[in-house]
Design a protein around this motif. Structure first.
Motif, PDB file in Angstrom:
ATOM      1  N   PRO A 152     -11.243 -10.008   7.951  1.00  0.00           N
ATOM      2  CA  PRO A 152     -12.273 -10.817   8.611  1.00  0.00           C
ATOM      3  C   PRO A 152     -11.692 -12.081   9.244  1.00  0.00           C
ATOM      4  N   GLN A 153     -10.705 -12.697   8.599  1.00  0.00           N
ATOM      5  CA  GLN A 153     -10.089 -13.904   9.160  1.00  0.00           C
ATOM      6  C   GLN A 153      -9.358 -13.589  10.465  1.00  0.00           C
ATOM      7  N   GLU A 154      -8.674 -12.458  10.498  1.00  0.00           N
ATOM      8  CA  GLU A 154      -7.963 -12.072  11.725  1.00  0.00           C
ATOM      9  C   GLU A 154      -8.945 -11.758  12.845  1.00  0.00           C
ATOM     10  N   GLU A 155     -10.091 -11.175  12.499  1.00  0.00           N
ATOM     11  CA  GLU A 155     -11.132 -10.930  13.506  1.00  0.00           C
ATOM     12  C   GLU A 155     -11.642 -12.271  14.043  1.00  0.00           C
ATOM     13  N   TRP A 156     -11.822 -13.225  13.130  1.00  0.00           N
ATOM     14  CA  TRP A 156     -12.287 -14.550  13.545  1.00  0.00           C
ATOM     15  C   TRP A 156     -11.259 -15.235  14.443  1.00  0.00           C
ATOM     16  N   ASP A 157     -10.003 -15.047  14.131  1.00  0.00           N
ATOM     17  CA  ASP A 157      -8.946 -15.628  14.954  1.00  0.00           C
ATOM     18  C   ASP A 157      -8.981 -15.076  16.378  1.00  0.00           C
ATOM     19  N   LEU A 158      -9.281 -13.782  16.512  1.00  0.00           N
ATOM     20  CA  LEU A 158      -9.419 -13.200  17.853  1.00  0.00           C
ATOM     21  C   LEU A 158     -10.552 -13.886  18.606  1.00  0.00           C
ATOM     22  N   LEU A 159     -11.679 -14.088  17.927  1.00  0.00           N
ATOM     23  CA  LEU A 159     -12.808 -14.785  18.554  1.00  0.00           C
ATOM     24  C   LEU A 159     -12.412 -16.194  18.981  1.00  0.00           C
ATOM     25  N   GLU A 160     -11.722 -16.904  18.103  1.00  0.00           N
ATOM     26  CA  GLU A 160     -11.315 -18.278  18.393  1.00  0.00           C
ATOM     27  C   GLU A 160     -10.356 -18.341  19.578  1.00  0.00           C
ATOM     28  N   ASN A 161      -9.622 -17.262  19.786  1.00  0.00           N
ATOM     29  CA  ASN A 161      -8.695 -17.190  20.923  1.00  0.00           C
ATOM     30  C   ASN A 161      -9.322 -16.503  22.135  1.00  0.00           C
ATOM     31  N   HIS A 162     -10.636 -16.344  22.084  1.00  0.00           N
ATOM     32  CA  HIS A 162     -11.420 -15.824  23.210  1.00  0.00           C
ATOM     33  C   HIS A 162     -11.075 -14.378  23.559  1.00  0.00           C
TER      34      HIS A 162
END
Length: 324
Positions: free
Chosen positions: A99-109
């Motif tokens: 889930p954190q890696e998915e969130w990181d993708l979101l944060e990096n647009h």
């Protein structure tokens, strides 16, 4: 025209089960065209992000498809790939993402579609800036267009050419725009550009009526079908299922039952590519014969179902039809 090596390989090796069904469907499609029939292709899922345009564009150029029904996502994502391909990010190990890696993708647009991430700035916002101008002009002039017509205007203006990152011959939307291919996009508002247009309407910048609606798409499709169903008729090649498939196929029972046009012919060929499970009650998984009960297909309509991955099956069928 003689068949090329891909088609020969298919004929020589695809002899049983879903492989044989693929061959039967391709030959049925080919026979339909040889008898001067017309064909609708419907696109659900993420076929544009899967770069189906590499084969579908040539199908359009060679008049092997006469009308397309697609989701709003497929409409826009082919163009996104055209203008932002080099910024896409592939994630082969997507099943292992936390889930954190998915969130990181979101944060990096980055917005992930299975193993492929679409870049927000280079794809979404790039289209948004150009579509805003086109929508705004229409709104101010009290002009109304369908979603795909706005996309055609953007492509044909040439404004996007500065951003092209793939050969435009591999974009099915460029091929469609150049031919002014009929398209219906049911549920267009369920897409990134649809969401963005709605946001402008909420803010009072555009009138919702500037965008023609799904009801108007159905009215337009009814007129198109009645003008093109003579002779061999119109076939239906369904990739996936969902609204891209169920919306247009319903035009026949609507004409017959609700418009009382009892001479309207059924769809004259049907093929679906899907790995959906029939027992779940889904449209995508429904076997073709079920459609007889809804007045969509005739008893004698040639029916094919390939229960496999459309990203594999559709390009192979298209390759066969293109004699590759």
């Amino acid at each position: 025209m003689s068949k090329g090596p891909i088609s020969q390989f298919i004929e020589n090796n695809f002899l049983h089960f879903n492989a044989a069904a693929l061959v039967d469907a391709a030959k049925g499609y080919e026979a339909h065209l040889l008898e001067n029939g017309k064909m609708m292709i419907t696109l659900a899922g993420a076929m544009s992000t899967a770069e189906l345009g590499k084969s579908l564009a040539e199908m359009i150029r060679q008049d092997k498809v006469h009308i397309i029904s697609c989701t709003g996502a497929n409409l826009e994502e082919d163009i996104m790939n055209l203008v932002a391909h080099n910024s896409y990010k592939r994630v082969p190990n997507y099943r292992d993402l936390s889930p954190q890696e998915e969130w990181d993708l979101l944060e990096n647009h980055y917005n992930r579609v299975t193993d492929t991430c679409i870049p927000e700035e280079e794809a979404f916002r790039r289209l948004q800036s150009h579509l805003f101008d086109i929508w705004n002009k229409a709104d101010k002039n009290n002009e109304r267009y369908f979603p795909h017509e706005f996309m055609y205007q953007m492509i044909l203006s040439g404004d996007l050419e500065q951003y092209y990152e793939i050969d435009p011959k591999n974009s099915w939307m460029v091929a469609a725009a150049e031919k002014n291919l009929p398209i219906v996009v049911p549920g267009w508002e369920d897409s990134t550009m649809g969401n963005i247009f709605a946001s402008y309407c909420i803010k009072g910048e555009f009138k919702p009526t500037t965008m023609k609606s799904g009801v108007e798409y159905m009215m337009w499709l009814a007129d198109w079908y009645t003008k093109n169903c003579a002779g061999k008729g119109v076939g239906f090649f369904q990739i996936g299922g969902g609204i891209a498939g169920d919306f247009p196929i319903c035009v026949v029972p609507m004409l017959y039952q609700d418009m009382e046009m009892h001479d309207v012919p059924f769809w004259s060929y049907f093929c679906q590519i899907s790995d959906s499970t029939t027992s779940y009650g889904s449209y995508s998984g429904a076997v073709p014969n079920e459609k007889i009960t809804w007045g969509k297909l005739d008893i004698t309509t040639p029916k094919f179902i390939v229960e496999s991955d459309a990203t594999i099956v559709a390009p192979l069928i298209f390759a066969y039809l293109l004699d590759l």
